[in-house]
Write an enzyme that holds these catalytic residues in place. Structure first.
Site, short mmCIF file in Angstrom:
data_model
loop_
_atom_site.label_atom_id
_atom_site.label_comp_id
_atom_site.label_asym_id
_atom_site.label_seq_id
_atom_site.Cartn_x
_atom_site.Cartn_y
_atom_site.Cartn_z
CB CYS A 32 -0.91 0.01 1.21
SG CYS A 32 -2.24 -1.14 1.02
NE ARG B 153 19.06 0.05 -0.83
CZ ARG B 153 20.34 0.22 -0.45
NH1 ARG B 153 20.92 -0.70 0.32
NH2 ARG B 153 21.01 1.27 -0.83
CB SER B 154 12.29 -0.93 5.21
OG SER B 154 11.12 -0.40 4.63
CG ASP C 199 19.32 1.40 3.95
OD1 ASP C 199 18.75 2.16 4.75
OD2 ASP C 199 19.25 0.17 4.02
CB ILE C 200 22.18 3.63 7.40
CG1 ILE C 200 20.99 4.33 8.06
CG2 ILE C 200 23.44 3.84 8.24
CD1 ILE C 200 20.71 3.88 9.49
#
Lengths: 337, 337
Positions: A177, A212-213, A235-236
């Site tokens: 979603c 970037r999960s 990302d980190i």
């Protein structure tokens, strides 16, 4: 712009474009649709989100039942206690058409396990492995019975993708979603160009996605690059570049759908922002801020995080700024019912 | 004990008890078994583990092929690049009987996604969602065809569990290798009592498990408590107690297998250790140490982490100390082939 200020775009008008469509669809059905929300923690934002889901459901003519378990039902119980059994009962209840679990509960690992327990037939959030697999492989339509199998074999013959409406016998694969809500923002703002063919409407655009999960950042980067964008995924620990695999790149890839490929990038965040037409940020931290001075003039900025990831003066550079997409996310979710 | 020193128990003799069984089984097969290892990173421990897998395979008469991709194949490629496609190719190759991916690659979330991409028919590590689901639901045997379906409906009639050998038409559900290796240690050391009925052999034992990840700590806690132990599950944020659901606890639970229930515990780590017959630690940190002074006299200590989680003088209190289980883990893995 004369004022030097970009336009502040709230989520309501974007969500609004789908509200009528859903209302009409829902009222035409022979039976009432029922969404079950499962609240298992004492988290205040989760309860707020559950109340918000109920309001949205009522406005659209959808039945909503909130099942409370664990610490949500009784403060003496543990956070999350009983949630798996509640999901299974809702899976097995034929009167339930959709299930929404209010995450986070236990942390990313155990929550990911729970996301697989929700039946893919009732997963309105699109968090089941099958939907992520289809998204990453740019499989846009699926035969419902394939939802039952654990193994996904990508096959372009089974899943044509250069058409907007599902071929006979197939339905649209559910897209998680929140990434979908971002795409709807990009369609609304014209970043997705409807003059281009379906499946390539973000062609020519460079988009930075910060996060970037597996729930937001990576599916979003894959989705945008599958639609033709050049995506810089930040990302980190690293920056990667997602681009679409060309249709005829090599013969070995021919059996797969043309889809994104991922490479390491040597660019810095500052360099990414300097060339990006769109910046999407989804960092779950109140301290993280995207530097306005690094943004490209006239870019579009979308804040997906619960906290504000952009500085107050973001509109000094951005032509359009969307501060929150939650209202669109929930409409996407109800559309999946 | 006179010396005040517990026994140091290396993994070799425990692993050794299974080696002959596997060798004999493997040589009786009409075809050679083939395990594919997939190495996608530049991580030295992962390459070391891959070499170790090869050695173990050769010793047992199993064919081993190492597929290198991403940074493992070429330093200019990204960590993990190409790993998903390599998994899919191995899934589809009928000559491959087992697949082992050397994690970590991207981090827990994306790695968890990849674990679902490995076909459950070739998942020797037991990392697929289906196996975790069965473990958490204490479903010990399964009909192979159910591996194909995404939805697991627990049914005690389909999966009887008070027998050690699989009923006709079923096979043993694969148990994640590391938790299983710990159980094998507990069988070897007599903590699991063979005089007790199968499925209850840890009854009467209190076991502290330090770590609650989805790969080691939580499946291990579930496994031990499904076998009757009282398990104190310790994580950074909380302590939980896992106990077996009594067979006739309540009628609503009757349709499920008797299995563990989880509650919050008010105990401190010190209190847990004081009552524990067994302490298993799997904390991925060189700095974490279980305090010897808190241990119960004569307990059994098992170190699962790559780093040493116990203090040097652990054997002043422990009657048995197993410093590493890796060799048993790999034997369990090859047994799953």
């Amino acid at each position: 712009m004369a004022s030097g200020k970009g336009v502040l775009l709230k989520a309501d008008p974007i969500a609004g474009t789908f509200q009528e469509e859903i209302k009409t669809g829902v009222s035409a059905l022979p039976h009432k649709l029922k969404l079950v929300g499962i609240l298992a923690t004492s988290s205040a934002p989760s309860r707020y989100y559950a109340d918000f889901t109920r309001k949205q459901c009522e406005a659209l003519g959808i039945e909503f039942e909130l099942k409370e378990t664990g610490a949500a039902a009784n403060p003496s119980l543990a956070e999350g206690e009983g949630v798996e059994q509640t999901i299974i009962e809702s899976n097995e209840d034929d009167n339930v058409h959709g299930i929404m679990v209010y995450f986070p509960i236990f942390g990313v690992q155990q929550d990911h396990y729970l996301q697989q327990v929700v039946s893919p037939f009732k997963d309105v959030e699109g968090l089941h492995f099958k939907f992520h697999y289809n998204l990453y492989h740019n499989i846009r339509f699926l035969r419902p019975k394939t939802l039952l199998t654990t193994i996904g074999v990508p096959s372009s013959t089974e899943a044509p993708m250069d058409t907007e409406s599902p071929p006979e016998g197939t339905v649209k694969s559910i897209i998680p979603c929140t990434p979908l809500a971002v795409v709807k923002c990009l369609e609304y703002t014209g970043i997705y160009n409807r003059l281009l063919p379906y499946g390539d409407r973000a062609y020519g655009k460079t988009i930075t996605v910060i996060n970037r999960s597996e729930v937001v950042g990576r599916p979003l980067a894959a989705l945008l690059s599958n639609d033709g964008a050049r995506v810089l995924s930040v990302d980190i620990g690293s920056i990667q570049e997602y681009t679409k695999r060309p249709k005829a790149a090599d013969s070995a890839a021919q059996r797969y759908n043309p889809r994104h490929v991922v490479h390491n990038s040597q660019m810095t965040l500052e360099e990414c922002l300097a060339v990006s037409d769109v910046v999407v940020s989804a960092v779950p931290s109140a301290n993280y801020k995207v530097k306005t001075e690094w943004l490209k003039d006239g870019c579009v900025c979308i804040n997906v995080a619960a906290d504000k990831n952009f500085e107050k003066d973001v509109r000094d550079k951005a032509s359009l700024y969307i501060p929150a997409v939650g209202k669109i996310t929930i409409i996407m979710l109800l559309r999946n019912l």
